[in-house]
Motif scaffolding. Structure first.
Motif, PDB file in Angstrom:
ATOM      1  N   SER A   6       0.669  -1.225  -0.047  1.00  0.00           N
ATOM      2  CA  SER A   6      -0.011  -0.097  -0.107  1.00  0.00           C
ATOM      3  C   SER A   6       0.699   1.263   0.091  1.00  0.00           C
ATOM      4  O   SER A   6       0.604   2.119  -0.730  1.00  0.00           O
ATOM      5  N   ALA A   7       1.766   1.103   0.798  1.00  0.00           N
ATOM      6  CA  ALA A   7       2.899   2.256   0.814  1.00  0.00           C
ATOM      7  C   ALA A   7       3.639   2.656  -0.584  1.00  0.00           C
ATOM      8  O   ALA A   7       3.603   3.635  -1.063  1.00  0.00           O
ATOM      9  N   PHE A   8       3.977   1.254  -1.161  1.00  0.00           N
ATOM     10  CA  PHE A   8       4.503   1.597  -2.527  1.00  0.00           C
ATOM     11  C   PHE A   8       3.450   2.322  -3.452  1.00  0.00           C
ATOM     12  O   PHE A   8       3.972   3.159  -4.218  1.00  0.00           O
ATOM     13  N   GLU A   9       2.207   1.746  -3.417  1.00  0.00           N
ATOM     14  CA  GLU A   9       1.349   2.492  -4.451  1.00  0.00           C
ATOM     15  C   GLU A   9       1.307   3.972  -3.978  1.00  0.00           C
ATOM     16  O   GLU A   9       0.888   4.749  -4.960  1.00  0.00           O
ATOM     17  N   GLN A  10       1.031   4.140  -2.865  1.00  0.00           N
ATOM     18  CA  GLN A  10       1.049   5.803  -2.325  1.00  0.00           C
ATOM     19  C   GLN A  10       2.013   6.611  -2.660  1.00  0.00           C
ATOM     20  O   GLN A  10       1.817   7.794  -3.068  1.00  0.00           O
ATOM     21  N   CYS A  11       3.210   6.105  -2.390  1.00  0.00           N
ATOM     22  CA  CYS A  11       4.401   6.881  -3.056  1.00  0.00           C
ATOM     23  C   CYS A  11       4.835   6.676  -4.479  1.00  0.00           C
ATOM     24  O   CYS A  11       5.941   7.138  -4.656  1.00  0.00           O
ATOM     25  N   LYS A  12       4.180   6.193  -5.216  1.00  0.00           N
ATOM     26  CA  LYS A  12       4.467   5.897  -6.658  1.00  0.00           C
ATOM     27  C   LYS A  12       4.856   7.135  -7.171  1.00  0.00           C
ATOM     28  O   LYS A  12       5.768   7.207  -7.961  1.00  0.00           O
ATOM     29  N   PRO A  13       4.267   8.487  -7.214  1.00  0.00           N
ATOM     30  CA  PRO A  13       4.699   9.630  -7.638  1.00  0.00           C
ATOM     31  C   PRO A  13       6.074  10.013  -7.121  1.00  0.00           C
ATOM     32  O   PRO A  13       6.865  10.495  -7.934  1.00  0.00           O
ATOM     33  N   VAL A  14       6.599   9.721  -5.991  1.00  0.00           N
ATOM     34  CA  VAL A  14       7.819  10.133  -5.631  1.00  0.00           C
ATOM     35  C   VAL A  14       8.850   9.321  -6.117  1.00  0.00           C
ATOM     36  O   VAL A  14       9.892   9.620  -6.692  1.00  0.00           O
ATOM     37  N   LEU A  15       8.579   7.979  -5.963  1.00  0.00           N
ATOM     38  CA  LEU A  15       9.619   6.876  -6.633  1.00  0.00           C
ATOM     39  C   LEU A  15       9.952   7.147  -8.137  1.00  0.00           C
ATOM     40  O   LEU A  15      10.785   6.837  -8.809  1.00  0.00           O
ATOM     41  N   ASP A  16       8.712   7.330  -8.916  1.00  0.00           N
ATOM     42  CA  ASP A  16       8.780   7.719 -10.213  1.00  0.00           C
ATOM     43  C   ASP A  16       9.448   8.945 -10.648  1.00  0.00           C
ATOM     44  O   ASP A  16       9.977   8.891 -11.761  1.00  0.00           O
ATOM     45  N   ALA A  17       9.640   9.622  -9.767  1.00  0.00           N
ATOM     46  CA  ALA A  17      10.557  10.961  -9.927  1.00  0.00           C
ATOM     47  C   ALA A  17      11.965  10.434 -10.045  1.00  0.00           C
ATOM     48  O   ALA A  17      12.979  11.150 -10.526  1.00  0.00           O
ATOM     49  N   LEU A  18      12.311   9.243  -9.445  1.00  0.00           N
ATOM     50  CA  LEU A  18      13.695   8.806  -9.228  1.00  0.00           C
ATOM     51  C   LEU A  18      14.417   8.156 -10.480  1.00  0.00           C
ATOM     52  O   LEU A  18      15.576   7.987 -10.554  1.00  0.00           O
ATOM     53  N   GLY A  19      13.577   7.706 -11.141  1.00  0.00           N
ATOM     54  CA  GLY A  19      13.871   6.976 -12.342  1.00  0.00           C
ATOM     55  C   GLY A  19      12.931   6.122 -13.305  1.00  0.00           C
ATOM     56  O   GLY A  19      11.577   6.474 -12.796  1.00  0.00           O
ATOM     57  N   GLY A  20      13.454   5.794 -14.368  1.00  0.00           N
ATOM     58  CA  GLY A  20      12.449   5.213 -15.507  1.00  0.00           C
ATOM     59  C   GLY A  20      12.081   3.859 -15.149  1.00  0.00           C
ATOM     60  O   GLY A  20      11.140   3.048 -15.937  1.00  0.00           O
ATOM     61  N   ASP A  21      12.824   3.120 -14.316  1.00  0.00           N
ATOM     62  CA  ASP A  21      12.636   1.883 -14.199  1.00  0.00           C
ATOM     63  C   ASP A  21      12.382   1.306 -12.783  1.00  0.00           C
ATOM     64  O   ASP A  21      13.499   1.027 -11.913  1.00  0.00           O
ATOM     65  N   ILE A  22      11.217   1.628 -12.184  1.00  0.00           N
ATOM     66  CA  ILE A  22      10.801   1.354 -10.752  1.00  0.00           C
ATOM     67  C   ILE A  22      10.186  -0.261 -10.636  1.00  0.00           C
ATOM     68  O   ILE A  22       9.269  -0.194 -11.170  1.00  0.00           O
ATOM     69  N   ARG A  23      10.828  -1.025  -9.886  1.00  0.00           N
ATOM     70  CA  ARG A  23      10.374  -2.364  -9.872  1.00  0.00           C
ATOM     71  C   ARG A  23      10.102  -2.704  -8.553  1.00  0.00           C
ATOM     72  O   ARG A  23      10.949  -2.850  -7.733  1.00  0.00           O
ATOM     73  N   PHE A  24       8.733  -3.263  -8.282  1.00  0.00           N
ATOM     74  CA  PHE A  24       8.474  -3.489  -6.838  1.00  0.00           C
ATOM     75  C   PHE A  24       8.361  -5.033  -6.835  1.00  0.00           C
ATOM     76  O   PHE A  24       7.762  -5.762  -7.739  1.00  0.00           O
ATOM     77  N   LEU A  25       9.057  -5.381  -5.707  1.00  0.00           N
ATOM     78  CA  LEU A  25       9.183  -6.799  -5.854  1.00  0.00           C
ATOM     79  C   LEU A  25       8.646  -7.818  -4.831  1.00  0.00           C
ATOM     80  O   LEU A  25       8.847  -8.884  -4.553  1.00  0.00           O
ATOM     81  N   GLY A  26       7.658  -6.873  -4.055  1.00  0.00           N
ATOM     82  CA  GLY A  26       6.923  -7.542  -3.226  1.00  0.00           C
ATOM     83  C   GLY A  26       6.893  -7.278  -1.775  1.00  0.00           C
ATOM     84  O   GLY A  26       7.621  -6.179  -1.478  1.00  0.00           O
ATOM     85  N   ALA A  27       6.025  -7.672  -0.906  1.00  0.00           N
ATOM     86  CA  ALA A  27       5.986  -7.403   0.455  1.00  0.00           C
ATOM     87  C   ALA A  27       7.128  -7.455   1.440  1.00  0.00           C
ATOM     88  O   ALA A  27       7.255  -7.060   2.260  1.00  0.00           O
ATOM     89  N   ASP A  28       8.117  -8.587   0.981  1.00  0.00           N
ATOM     90  CA  ASP A  28       9.161  -8.975   1.789  1.00  0.00           C
ATOM     91  C   ASP A  28      10.344  -7.818   1.759  1.00  0.00           C
ATOM     92  O   ASP A  28      10.712  -7.450   0.666  1.00  0.00           O
ATOM     93  N   PRO A  29      10.430  -6.897   2.650  1.00  0.00           N
ATOM     94  CA  PRO A  29      11.296  -5.637   2.611  1.00  0.00           C
ATOM     95  C   PRO A  29      12.580  -6.133   2.175  1.00  0.00           C
ATOM     96  O   PRO A  29      13.144  -5.111   1.640  1.00  0.00           O
ATOM     97  N   ALA A  30      13.034  -7.416   2.580  1.00  0.00           N
ATOM     98  CA  ALA A  30      14.535  -7.932   2.148  1.00  0.00           C
ATOM     99  C   ALA A  30      14.762  -8.004   0.674  1.00  0.00           C
ATOM    100  O   ALA A  30      15.835  -8.340   0.147  1.00  0.00           O
ATOM    101  N   ALA A  31      13.632  -8.346  -0.114  1.00  0.00           N
ATOM    102  CA  ALA A  31      13.827  -8.742  -1.527  1.00  0.00           C
ATOM    103  C   ALA A  31      14.662  -8.001  -2.355  1.00  0.00           C
ATOM    104  O   ALA A  31      15.495  -8.452  -2.999  1.00  0.00           O
ATOM    105  N   SER A  32      14.535  -6.693  -2.215  1.00  0.00           N
ATOM    106  CA  SER A  32      15.404  -5.956  -3.162  1.00  0.00           C
ATOM    107  C   SER A  32      16.969  -5.813  -2.664  1.00  0.00           C
ATOM    108  O   SER A  32      17.777  -5.939  -3.449  1.00  0.00           O
ATOM    109  N   ALA A  33      17.251  -6.045  -1.320  1.00  0.00           N
ATOM    110  CA  ALA A  33      18.532  -6.312  -0.853  1.00  0.00           C
ATOM    111  C   ALA A  33      19.154  -7.546  -1.519  1.00  0.00           C
ATOM    112  O   ALA A  33      20.335  -7.558  -1.786  1.00  0.00           O
ATOM    113  N   VAL A  34      18.285  -8.582  -1.427  1.00  0.00           N
ATOM    114  CA  VAL A  34      18.823  -9.928  -1.916  1.00  0.00           C
ATOM    115  C   VAL A  34      19.404  -9.698  -3.555  1.00  0.00           C
ATOM    116  O   VAL A  34      20.596 -10.022  -3.948  1.00  0.00           O
TER     117      VAL A  34
END
Length: 293
Positions: free
Chosen positions: A143-171
């Motif tokens: 839910s936070a990802f969807e709400q913050c999408k406008p902010v995240l989209d400002a940071l780059g052209g390829d914003i990829r959400f990997l799911g609810a596990d917060p460590a997934a991106s770090a892996v």
């Protein structure tokens, strides 16, 4: 949340400053804080508000983006009762670099204080932030990802959400960086062989650069073979690779170049050939996986 959001940026190193500039350019209401106030001045000149403390930065915004060196440092910045209590209802986006265990601890710490938590891995250099080629991996509260999408989209052209596990991106981050650093080290070793033989390094760099764009196709083929557990493709044959690396190792030794890297690769390739996991170089995955099991 609307498309225009209140955002506080904590940490203004090279990457943090790039993130802040990208956020400001897209019209969000930006507040910045950094230990060294001097790093805030260029952003203040562009219209950002400067907070005098982390607590003030948190109180001003619904979204708090953190980019400092070390997750322990990041948590320590908020580890004050007056600040941690104000985190409730905020979204905390951690964009520093950490290993999965650090991310899990960070997520637990912030969510225990009522914040929605997102963690991200920036797969780009600061100069690419805000541009189409900038890739950022995000994981955590959907839910936070969807709400913050406008902010995240400002940071780059390829914003990829990997799911609810917060460590997934770090892996993915640590795995990708394992490749990047070993590949960079491999280039340095290749350059040492080339230089020892008196060949031009600029030509070597050009040749490797032209080979590199072909690799994503090879990697996707590897992923398919790993998923199937079958390594029958004849592209980059394992036995041929072992013979080639063996010859390279001998040549490097004669040239006086350190051969630790090549000897390590050769041992694993030969072990994979002996184990008979398959004819393709991707079969080395089975040997590596078994070494860690």
């Amino acid at each position: 949340m609307s498309d225009v959001q209140t955002v506080s940026m904590i940490g203004l190193g090279a990457m943090g400053s790039a993130l802040a500039r990208a956020i400001a350019k897209t019209g969000h209401d930006l507040t910045v804080w950094n230990r060294s106030e001097a790093k805030c001045r260029p952003l203040a000149a562009d219209g950002a508000s400067v907070a005098s403390s982390v607590g003030e930065a948190v109180s001003r915004s619904d979204v708090v983006v953190v980019c400092v060196r070390g997750y322990d440092v990041a948590t320590a910045l908020f580890d004050d009762p007056a600040i941690s209590e104000s985190l409730a209802g905020k979204t905390l986006i951690q964009l520093g670099h950490g290993v999965p265990t650090e991310v899990a601890s960070s997520a637990d710490w912030f969510t225990a204080r009522g914040a929605a938590y997102l963690d991200g891995a920036i797969m780009a250099f600061p100069e690419s932030v805000g541009k189409a080629e900038c890739q950022i991996l995000i994981s955590g509260d959907p839910s936070a990802f969807e709400q913050c999408k406008p902010v995240l989209d400002a940071l780059g052209g390829d914003i990829r959400f990997l799911g609810a596990d917060p460590a997934a991106s770090a892996v993915i981050d640590v795995s990708a960086l394992a490749f990047v650093y070993v590949a960079a080290y491999a280039f340095v070793n290749a350059a040492a062989i080339c230089d020892a033989a008196g060949a031009p390094l600029d030509v070597l760099a050009d040749v490797i650069g032209k080979l590199t764009p072909q690799m994503p196709h090879v990697f996707k083929e590897y992923v398919a073979m790993i998923a199937a557990g079958s390594y029958e493709s004849t592209n980059l044959r394992l036995a041929s690779g072992a013979a080639t690396v063996g010859a390279i190792t001998e040549f490097a030794q004669r040239s006086g170049v350190n051969t630790d890297l090549f000897e390590s690769v050769l041992r694993t390739l030969n072990a994979s050939v002996a184990a008979g996991h398959g004819p393709n170089l991707a079969a080395v995955f089975e040997a590596v996986k078994r070494q860690q099991s």
